[in-house]
Design an enzyme around this catalytic site. Structure first.
Site, PDB file in Angstrom:
ATOM      1  N   ASP A  46      24.155 -71.078  33.115  1.00  0.00           N
ATOM      2  CA  ASP A  46      23.533 -70.611  32.448  1.00  0.00           C
ATOM      3  C   ASP A  46      21.853 -70.630  32.634  1.00  0.00           C
ATOM      4  OD1 ASP A  46      23.597 -69.788  29.025  1.00  0.00           O
ATOM      5  OD2 ASP A  46      21.621 -70.995  29.444  1.00  0.00           O
ATOM      6  N   TYR A  51      13.189 -68.873  32.831  1.00  0.00           N
ATOM      7  CA  TYR A  51      13.397 -69.967  33.176  1.00  0.00           C
ATOM      8  C   TYR A  51      12.754 -69.911  34.911  1.00  0.00           C
ATOM      9  CZ  TYR A  51      17.183 -71.169  29.818  1.00  0.00           C
ATOM     10  OH  TYR A  51      17.644 -71.427  28.483  1.00  0.00           O
ATOM     11  N   LYS A  76      19.282 -64.149  30.534  1.00  0.00           N
ATOM     12  CA  LYS A  76      18.822 -63.813  29.400  1.00  0.00           C
ATOM     13  C   LYS A  76      17.542 -63.095  29.525  1.00  0.00           C
ATOM     14  CE  LYS A  76      20.187 -68.370  27.652  1.00  0.00           C
ATOM     15  NZ  LYS A  76      19.917 -69.433  28.756  1.00  0.00           N
ATOM     16  N   HIS A 109      17.312 -63.117  24.448  1.00  0.00           N
ATOM     17  CA  HIS A 109      17.223 -64.716  24.347  1.00  0.00           C
ATOM     18  C   HIS A 109      16.724 -65.016  23.061  1.00  0.00           C
ATOM     19  CE1 HIS A 109      15.720 -68.161  27.206  1.00  0.00           C
ATOM     20  NE2 HIS A 109      16.132 -68.627  26.157  1.00  0.00           N
TER      21      HIS A 109
HETATM   22  P1  NAD Z   1      20.420 -81.025  27.098  1.00  0.00           P
HETATM   23  O1  NAD Z   1      20.642 -81.214  25.572  1.00  0.00           O
HETATM   24  O2  NAD Z   1      21.262 -80.385  27.752  1.00  0.00           O
HETATM   25  O3  NAD Z   1      19.559 -82.232  27.359  1.00  0.00           O
HETATM   26  C1  NAD Z   1      19.172 -82.302  28.840  1.00  0.00           C
HETATM   27  C2  NAD Z   1      18.378 -83.875  29.065  1.00  0.00           C
HETATM   28  O4  NAD Z   1      19.165 -84.740  28.461  1.00  0.00           O
HETATM   29  C3  NAD Z   1      18.179 -83.914  30.385  1.00  0.00           C
HETATM   30  O5  NAD Z   1      16.938 -83.494  30.800  1.00  0.00           O
HETATM   31  C4  NAD Z   1      18.199 -85.424  30.461  1.00  0.00           C
HETATM   32  O6  NAD Z   1      17.252 -86.031  30.237  1.00  0.00           O
HETATM   33  C5  NAD Z   1      19.167 -85.807  29.217  1.00  0.00           C
HETATM   34  N1  NAD Z   1      20.694 -85.977  29.910  1.00  0.00           N
HETATM   35  C6  NAD Z   1      21.513 -85.191  30.473  1.00  0.00           C
HETATM   36  N2  NAD Z   1      22.662 -85.721  30.706  1.00  0.00           N
HETATM   37  C7  NAD Z   1      22.671 -87.088  30.297  1.00  0.00           C
HETATM   38  C8  NAD Z   1      23.282 -88.215  30.384  1.00  0.00           C
HETATM   39  N3  NAD Z   1      24.831 -88.142  31.089  1.00  0.00           N
HETATM   40  N4  NAD Z   1      22.812 -89.294  29.996  1.00  0.00           N
HETATM   41  C9  NAD Z   1      21.729 -89.324  29.378  1.00  0.00           C
HETATM   42  N5  NAD Z   1      20.914 -88.581  29.244  1.00  0.00           N
HETATM   43  C10 NAD Z   1      21.267 -87.337  29.825  1.00  0.00           C
HETATM   44  O7  NAD Z   1      19.077 -79.869  26.591  1.00  0.00           O
HETATM   45  P2  NAD Z   1      18.676 -78.482  27.385  1.00  0.00           P
HETATM   46  O8  NAD Z   1      18.354 -78.581  28.696  1.00  0.00           O
HETATM   47  O9  NAD Z   1      17.487 -78.199  26.419  1.00  0.00           O
HETATM   48  O10 NAD Z   1      19.861 -77.533  26.778  1.00  0.00           O
HETATM   49  C11 NAD Z   1      20.832 -77.197  27.931  1.00  0.00           C
HETATM   50  C12 NAD Z   1      20.790 -76.025  28.163  1.00  0.00           C
HETATM   51  O11 NAD Z   1      20.920 -74.948  26.868  1.00  0.00           O
HETATM   52  C13 NAD Z   1      19.819 -75.458  29.046  1.00  0.00           C
HETATM   53  O12 NAD Z   1      19.662 -75.981  30.190  1.00  0.00           O
HETATM   54  C14 NAD Z   1      19.685 -74.040  28.777  1.00  0.00           C
HETATM   55  O13 NAD Z   1      20.408 -73.322  29.785  1.00  0.00           O
HETATM   56  C15 NAD Z   1      20.271 -73.603  27.419  1.00  0.00           C
HETATM   57  N6  NAD Z   1      18.778 -73.666  26.519  1.00  0.00           N
HETATM   58  C16 NAD Z   1      19.102 -72.421  25.807  1.00  0.00           C
HETATM   59  C17 NAD Z   1      17.864 -72.086  24.882  1.00  0.00           C
HETATM   60  C18 NAD Z   1      17.908 -70.945  24.231  1.00  0.00           C
HETATM   61  O14 NAD Z   1      16.957 -70.607  23.499  1.00  0.00           O
HETATM   62  N7  NAD Z   1      18.639 -69.894  24.397  1.00  0.00           N
HETATM   63  C19 NAD Z   1      16.871 -72.925  24.592  1.00  0.00           C
HETATM   64  C20 NAD Z   1      17.121 -74.419  25.265  1.00  0.00           C
HETATM   65  C21 NAD Z   1      18.120 -74.537  26.043  1.00  0.00           C
END
Ligand code: NAD
Length: 275
Positions: A46, A51, A76, A109
């Site tokens: 994704d 990004y 997106k 997005h």
């Molecule tokens: P997430 O909830 O996936 O959290 C990621 C963070 O959690 C990492 O940076 C790390 O600090 C921690 N983490 C990851 N694995 C872990 C583990 N096993 N143990 C402990 N901590 C851990 O948050 P995200 O990156 O904001 O969201 C995931 C994906 O969603 C993004 O990469 C993106 O692809 C998507 N996204 C989309 C939008 C949108 O507006 N459409 C907005 C935000 C994110």
């Protein structure tokens, strides 16, 4: 690794229920992170124009040797590229950066309702689907009212709505709306970005009970709700840990315990206001 479950989108296209999100991964780090994810068994990536790391995703795909039809790629539309002509041009630019002739899912997005162009943009997305530049089209950060407006003024129901969703903000109403309209729910920030949520005593107790980590308990909760998730990490051990959620199931009362973690608070902006 146990097999990753698949969700069938409303146009019949299958999507792996689990993937890898690359938000906030530095462009220079992206190809390596995606390679680690492929090696761990991920087949769904994704990304987004905003990004700024589509090239890295494309490089990892090209280098992987995995057949194209075994990888599901989402990107997106940049918030500044709403509009019919803009969206048609934007998908071509994404495909160039990714080195692909089509993506699997293209999303608006953010709706940016004050700008009021998302219906016009969606009509370009319908053309992108017809042209085969994306196998499915969907939206992100749409509220029920925005989905209703698309239903009234366009022909194609979005295949997905990708929304902020985690135990702190479980979005029960919007998920019910999706279920009623055959829209799949994608949960962004599924781990609530790893903050204090994962240290909550109730989650650490469940982690101990199942012999899993708090992150795996939360990700399994999403899978059982039917959400499509793609947690982000650049740490190889965590990338491998996160996908190991297909070899256990949560008991019903444990799902209810996770429901108690709701605070009703978002991490991200309110979609009615953002942009
Ligand atoms: P997430 O909830 O996936 O959290 C990621 C963070 O959690 C990492 O940076 C790390 O600090 C921690 N983490 C990851 N694995 C872990 C583990 N096993 N143990 C402990 N901590 C851990 O948050 P995200 O990156 O904001 O969201 C995931 C994906 O969603 C993004 O990469 C993106 O692809 C998507 N996204 C989309 C939008 C949108 O507006 N459409 C907005 C935000 C994110």
């Amino acid at each position: 690794m146990s097999e990753i479950s698949t969700v069938k989108l409303n146009n019949g296209v299958p999507i792996p229920q689990f993937g890898f999100g690359v938000f906030q991964i530095e462009p220079a780090q992206t190809a390596d992170a995606v390679k680690t994810a492929f090696d761990a068994g991920y087949r769904h990536i994704d990304t987004a124009q905003m990004y700024r790391n589509e090239e890295g995703v494309g490089r990892a795909i090209a280098d992987s040797g995995i057949p194209r039809d075994e990888i599901f790629v989402t990107t997106k539309l940049d918030n500044d590229l709403h509009g019919h002509a803009e969206a048609l041009k934007a998908i071509e630019e994404s495909l160039d950066r990714l080195g692909l002739d089509h993506v699997d899912l293209f999303l608006i997005h953010w709706p940016r309702p004050k700008e009021d162009r998302y219906v016009e943009t969606w009509k370009a997305f319908e053309q992108i689907l017809a042209d085969g530049r994306s196998r499915a089209i969907g939206v992100s950060n749409f509220q029920s009212a925005h989905l209703e407006r698309l239903a009234a003024e366009s022909d194609i129901v979005p295949a997905v709505n990708q929304i902020e969703l985690h135990p702190r903000f479980p979005q029960a109403e919007l998920r019910a709306h999706h279920r009623g309209h055959a829209i799949a729910t994608q949960a962004w920030s599924p781990l609530a970005q790893g903050g204090d949520l994962l240290a909550d005593d109730r989650l650490t107790a469940l982690a101990e009970k199942y012999g899993k980590t708090p992150a795996q308990i939360v990700l399994r909760w999403h899978i059982e709700l039917g959400n499509i998730v793609f947690p982000k990490s650049v740490t190889p051990e965590r990338i491998r840990e996160n996908i190991e959620v297909f070899d256990f199931e949560l008991a019903g009362d444990d799902v209810a315990t996770i429901g108690e973690l709701e605070t009703g608070t978002r991490i991200g902006p309110d979609p009615d206001e953002f942009g």
